[in-house]
Design an enzyme around this catalytic site. Structure first.
Site, short mmCIF file in Angstrom:
data_model
loop_
_atom_site.label_atom_id
_atom_site.label_comp_id
_atom_site.label_asym_id
_atom_site.label_seq_id
_atom_site.Cartn_x
_atom_site.Cartn_y
_atom_site.Cartn_z
N GLU A 23 -5.37 -8.76 0.51
CA GLU A 23 -6.06 -8.49 1.78
C GLU A 23 -7.54 -8.25 1.51
O GLU A 23 -7.89 -7.62 0.50
CB GLU A 23 -5.54 -7.22 2.48
CG GLU A 23 -4.18 -7.35 3.11
CD GLU A 23 -3.75 -6.07 3.83
OE1 GLU A 23 -4.61 -5.29 4.29
OE2 GLU A 23 -2.52 -5.87 3.92
N GLU B 291 0.81 -1.22 0.00
CA GLU B 291 0.00 0.00 0.00
C GLU B 291 0.84 1.27 0.00
O GLU B 291 0.96 1.97 1.01
CB GLU B 291 -0.96 0.01 1.19
CG GLU B 291 -1.88 -1.21 1.20
CD GLU B 291 -2.97 -1.14 2.25
OE1 GLU B 291 -2.87 -0.31 3.16
OE2 GLU B 291 -3.93 -1.91 2.15
C1 GBH Z 1 -4.63 -2.34 5.33
O1 GBH Z 1 -4.81 -0.98 5.15
C2 GBH Z 1 -3.24 -2.61 5.86
O2 GBH Z 1 -2.43 -3.19 4.88
C3 GBH Z 1 -3.22 -3.45 7.11
O3 GBH Z 1 -1.98 -3.33 7.72
C4 GBH Z 1 -4.35 -3.01 8.02
O4 GBH Z 1 -4.32 -3.61 9.27
C5 GBH Z 1 -5.64 -3.35 7.33
O5 GBH Z 1 -5.71 -2.79 6.06
C6 GBH Z 1 -6.90 -2.92 8.09
O6 GBH Z 1 -6.91 -1.55 8.24
O7 GBH Z 1 -7.89 7.52 9.14
O8 GBH Z 1 -9.91 7.70 7.83
O9 GBH Z 1 -7.80 8.35 6.86
C7 GBH Z 1 -6.07 -0.61 4.62
C8 GBH Z 1 -6.08 0.82 4.15
C9 GBH Z 1 -5.58 3.02 4.83
C10 GBH Z 1 -7.45 1.91 5.76
C11 GBH Z 1 -5.63 4.01 5.96
C12 GBH Z 1 -7.51 2.94 6.86
C13 GBH Z 1 -7.05 5.22 7.43
C14 GBH Z 1 -8.36 5.88 7.22
N1 GBH Z 1 -6.11 1.75 5.26
N2 GBH Z 1 -6.98 4.18 6.40
S1 GBH Z 1 -8.48 7.49 7.81
#
Ligand code: GBH
Length: 478
Positions: A384, A196
């Site tokens: 994922e 990512e």
């Molecule tokens: C993935 O990210 C990751 O690869 C993994 O490590 C993680 O545990 C899993 O998903 C579940 O989250 O604060 O509203 O801006 C997923 C993409 C990007 C989702 C960051 C959450 C923050 C949202 N993530 N995002 S916000």
């Protein structure tokens, strides 16, 4: 009372000590005519990452990472929680491989902590750190579970000056990737370079939400993004140069995925355009080998500085594209120059326990279809997919996470549609095998299909684990 036979006794005793074992499968029923069968050889697995599960941050010479620093900085994570102990998988990996075995998982996607291998990010390798991944990989193979290793899942060695602001970090990543490939590719046949890119660039250096928590300007951010895609390309080349023959390499991206508001040709076309433009500096650049012109025009003087040869490295061909699929976006046809408009979600749009995790199962189908139609990769893996839930134990001690089962069943139904329409999707990794350190949400959001009691480190299968085991055993969702 009848005395127990020796065999009955052994069975009961085994059941008593192994609190994590699952009840026996009820196989042999005729499959329902409505069950959605996957092709033979479809790869079912689970995913995790190093900082989120390993703990043992000071063990065996591991170097400090930017996430250690960030999580230990006041106010950065939920209740100040850190990955210091996490799910202690560093010590409990054999037990965790057993969980995978009980599910019947064919594969496991984990990540390698760069700072265990090279504590300073570059320079002298740390044998004890490598030995941990040797043990993990050997344990997986002993159990017929294919290891899929991510080389970088955000835990950047703190010692690298400037982090991703520095071009040298991309070079350092290439060297590290080559070293790991040399040491592990006799047994690990599948590597993902990065996880990512948008998260360890934009969220980390633009929005300040993730480590190292900076809010830099556009020029700096575009340069960081460039270093990240360059690192990925250098990683691909280093794996190829150092691995034994037949080793496959790809990356794991979480592009914004656009669902057409109505499945008509003009909205489908709009969704495809949105996908390409809204992910321009990331997956679009890597799979096209150049920055989309609209992106460069929009950024103008802030566009990244590109050195000669960079784009060829970035464009290194991949054996597979990994997609982390969670929430949908919606696009519709529009008379603007871009040819699409993105629809905001109404406030009533449903989400899971994480407020960002909007439920839109069809995003699974459109992720696979969009990437295939835009770039025709050799293979796609869902690296994922999963969700957080407010899990709780019922009176009998069970965790009946019906919401997670609902989520997974629906997303897999749409994955099945992609398979049926012959898109080249070869496998699926459920996020996550077990509850873990959910970055800024700490231990407050649980994504596991195994519950982890973070006081005792006990693992307990949730209803979703039992459900997923049936999916794998039947190779079908129904
Ligand atoms: C993935 O990210 C990751 O690869 C993994 O490590 C993680 O545990 C899993 O998903 C579940 O989250 O604060 O509203 O801006 C997923 C993409 C990007 C989702 C960051 C959450 C923050 C949202 N993530 N995002 S916000």
């Amino acid at each position: 009372m009848q005395p127990l036979t020796r065999r009955q006794f052994a069975r009961l005793a085994a059941a008593a000590v192994s609190s994590v074992s699952l009840p026996r499968l009820t196989m042999g029923e005729a499959p329902s005519p409505h069950s959605l069968q996957f092709p033979g050889g479809f790869l079912w697995g689970c995913a995790t990452s190093a900082y989120q599960i390993e703990g043992a941050v000071a063990a065996d010479g591991r170097g400090r990472t930017i996430w250690d620093t960030f999580a230990h900085t006041r106010g950065k994570t939920h209740k100040g929680q850190t990955g210091d102990v996490a799910a202690d998988s560093y010590h409990r990996f054999a037990e965790d491989v057993k969980l995978l075995k009980e599910l019947g998982a064919k594969t496991y996607r984990f990540s390698i902590a760069w700072a265990r291998i090279l504590p300073q990010g570059t320079g002298r390798p740390n044998d004890k750190g490598i030995a941990y991944y040797d043990r993990l990989v050997d344990e997986l193979l002993k159990n017929d579970i294919a290891p899929y290793a991510t080389l970088f899942h955000w835990d950047l060695p703190q010692a690298l000056p400037g982090g991703w602001q520095s071009r040298d970090t991309a070079k350092a990543f290439g060297d590290y990737a080559g070293f790991v490939a040399k040491r592990l590719s006799d047994r690990v046949r599948h590597f993902m370079t990065t996880n990512e890119i948008v998260c360890f660039t934009d969220l980390s250096y633009k929005r300040g939400l993730f480590a190292p928590g900076l809010k830099l300007g556009d020029a700096a951010v575009n340069q960081i993004r460039h270093h990240a895609v360059l690192a990925h390309g250098l990683g691909v080349q280093a794996v190829r140069a150092n691995a034994t023959g037949g080793t496959q390499v790809g990356f794991a991206e979480n592009p914004r995925v656009y669902v057409p508001v109505i499945e008509t040709p003009e909205h489908i076309e709009a969704a495809k355009r949105a996908f390409r433009q809204e992910n321009a500096p990331f997956i679009s650049t890597v799979l096209e080998g150049e920055y989309p012109t609209e992106y460069l025009e929009r950024e103008g003087a802030n566009a990244p500085k590109i050195e000669s040869g960079d784009m060829d490295i970035i464009a290194s061909p991949l054996d597979f594209v990994g997609l982390n699929v969670y929430q949908p976006e919606y696009a519709r046809a529009d008379a603007s120059k871009a040819g699409y408009a993105v629809d905001r979600r109404p406030t009533s749009y449903p989400h899971m326990a994480s407020p960002w995790l909007f439920v839109g199962p069809e995003v699974m189908y459109w992720a696979v279809r969009s990437v295939t139609e835009l770039w025709g990769p050799k293979a796609i893996l869902i690296t994922e997919n999963g969700c957080s839930g407010e899990d709780y134990r019922d009176a009998a001690g069970r965790i009946e996470d019906t919401d997670r089962v609902m989520f997974l069943r629906n997303y897999l139904t749409h994955l099945h549609r992609a398979v049926t329409e012959n898109y080249p999707v070869k496998g699926y990794f459920l996020w996550s095998l077990m509850d873990n350190f959910e970055w800024v949400d700490g231990y407050g959001k649980r994504f596991g299909i195994y519950h982890v009691d973070f006081k005792t480190q006990e693992r307990t299968p949730k209803r979703s684990a039992l459900w997923y085991r049936e999916v794998i055993a039947r190779n079908a969702v129904g």
